[in-house]
Design an enzyme around this catalytic site. Structure first.
Site, PDB file in Angstrom:
ATOM      1  N   ARG A   1       0.560  -1.203   0.306  1.00 22.73           N
ATOM      2  CA  ARG A   1      -0.250   0.205   0.363  1.00 22.73           C
ATOM      3  C   ARG A   1       1.047   1.373  -0.054  1.00 22.73           C
ATOM      4  O   ARG A   1       0.637   2.003  -0.791  1.00 22.73           O
ATOM      5  CB  ARG A   1      -0.939   0.747   0.843  1.00 22.73           C
TER       6      ARG A   1
ATOM      7  N   CYS B   1      -1.056   6.205   9.291  1.00 17.12           N
ATOM      8  CA  CYS B   1      -1.588   4.807   8.824  1.00 17.12           C
ATOM      9  C   CYS B   1      -2.831   4.453   7.684  1.00 17.12           C
ATOM     10  O   CYS B   1      -2.635   6.095   6.713  1.00 17.12           O
ATOM     11  CB  CYS B   1      -1.794   3.509   9.430  1.00 17.12           C
TER      12      CYS B   1
END
Length: 289
Positions: free
Chosen positions: A176, A234
């Site tokens: 990611r 995150c």
């Protein structure tokens, strides 16, 4: 004692009759059935905490997928869980404390100091042969008084220039970070200047935090040392709290970016970069001097 309590210490408190508030934060991205998992089996006396509704306000593009709730709402939830001033609270989940760390950080941010993560979570408790129970747990309303702003945190404006004078860690999975996949947020990639530091690398194969010296070596390998400002994000500010806990175990302080990439990537004015390098250039020389 730091952020962690191990199974032996918790069982000693339980068998010794020491009051301990147990909170089960069963949540995994993509699995909306945390409460059902809790009802099937949890630590004796543990109260379920719904991350999506108890530990977050409704999602909003300008604040991210899991914005922090108003302090008054969080205090009301903590009272529903049975927390009194002066209690010892132990939070856990069944995913390496990746979700429970959100509660740990929020209680610490609210000025509540005696809160711990059960190292290894439900799996460690069960592996020790200790009992679990099913069904809901009812507790009496309590009187805890919470504050706000007791843990360092940053916003998007601060994150923009953080990597110029400190270290910004991206706690998501490496793919990611690189922008190879993005299952939930509108743009793929990472905040310019951020270093990839997947939360999963804080844990061993059994879901326990690595020993302090191993975590220290891991973070020092990313350039972290005393005196260098560190911030963590995150996807939505959940697992980044786990990284803050790991950094604390290693002896380093860190700020949390609660809005994280879900907030950042929803703002078209903010840049996103892809690939394995922080921003395509060289990393700054940060000595902590």
């Amino acid at each position: 004692m730091g952020p962690l309590m191990d199974v032996a210490a918790l069982e000693a408190r339980r068998s010794g009759g020491q009051r301990t508030v147990l909170l089960d934060v069963r949540w995994v991205l993509g699995d909306p059935h945390g409460r059902e998992h809790y009802l099937e089996g949890h630590l004796p006396g543990a109260v379920f905490v719904d991350l999506a509704t108890d530990l977050a306000a409704p999602a909003a593009a300008e604040r991210g997928r899991h914005p922090l709730p108003p302090p008054s709402e969080f205090q009301a939830a903590a009272r529903r869980w049975g927390i009194n001033d002066g209690d010892v609270v132990v939070a856990y989940d069944n995913s390496g404390n990746l979700a429970a760390a959100r509660l740990w950080w929020m209680l610490r941010n609210a000025g509540f100091q005696d809160v711990y993560l059960l190292d290894g979570g439900l799996a460690a408790w069960s592996a020790a042969g200790l009992p679990v129970e099913d069904g809901p747990v009812d507790v009496s309303a309590s009187n805890v008084s919470l504050e706000e702003g007791r843990m360092p945190a940053i916003d998007a404006d601060t994150a923009t220039g953080w990597a110029g004078s400190g270290i910004l860690l991206d706690a998501r999975a490496a793919e990611r970070y690189r922008g190879e996949i993005e299952p939930v947020d509108p743009r793929a990639g990472h905040i310019p200047g951020a270093l990839s530091s997947p939360t999963s690398e804080n844990l061993d194969e059994h879901g326990h935090f690595l020993p302090a010296h191993e975590l220290r070596r891991r973070f020092e390998g990313l350039g972290i040392s005393r005196g260098v400002p560190v911030a963590v994000y995150c996807g939505s500010g959940v697992t980044a709290a786990h990284e803050v806990a790991a950094l604390e175990i290693a002896g380093f302080g860190a700020a949390l970016y609660p809005g994280s990439f879900s907030e950042w990537s929803n703002n078209p004015a903010l840049p996103v970069v892809t690939g394995s390098e922080p921003d395509g250039g060289e990393r700054p020389n940060l000595t902590g001097a």
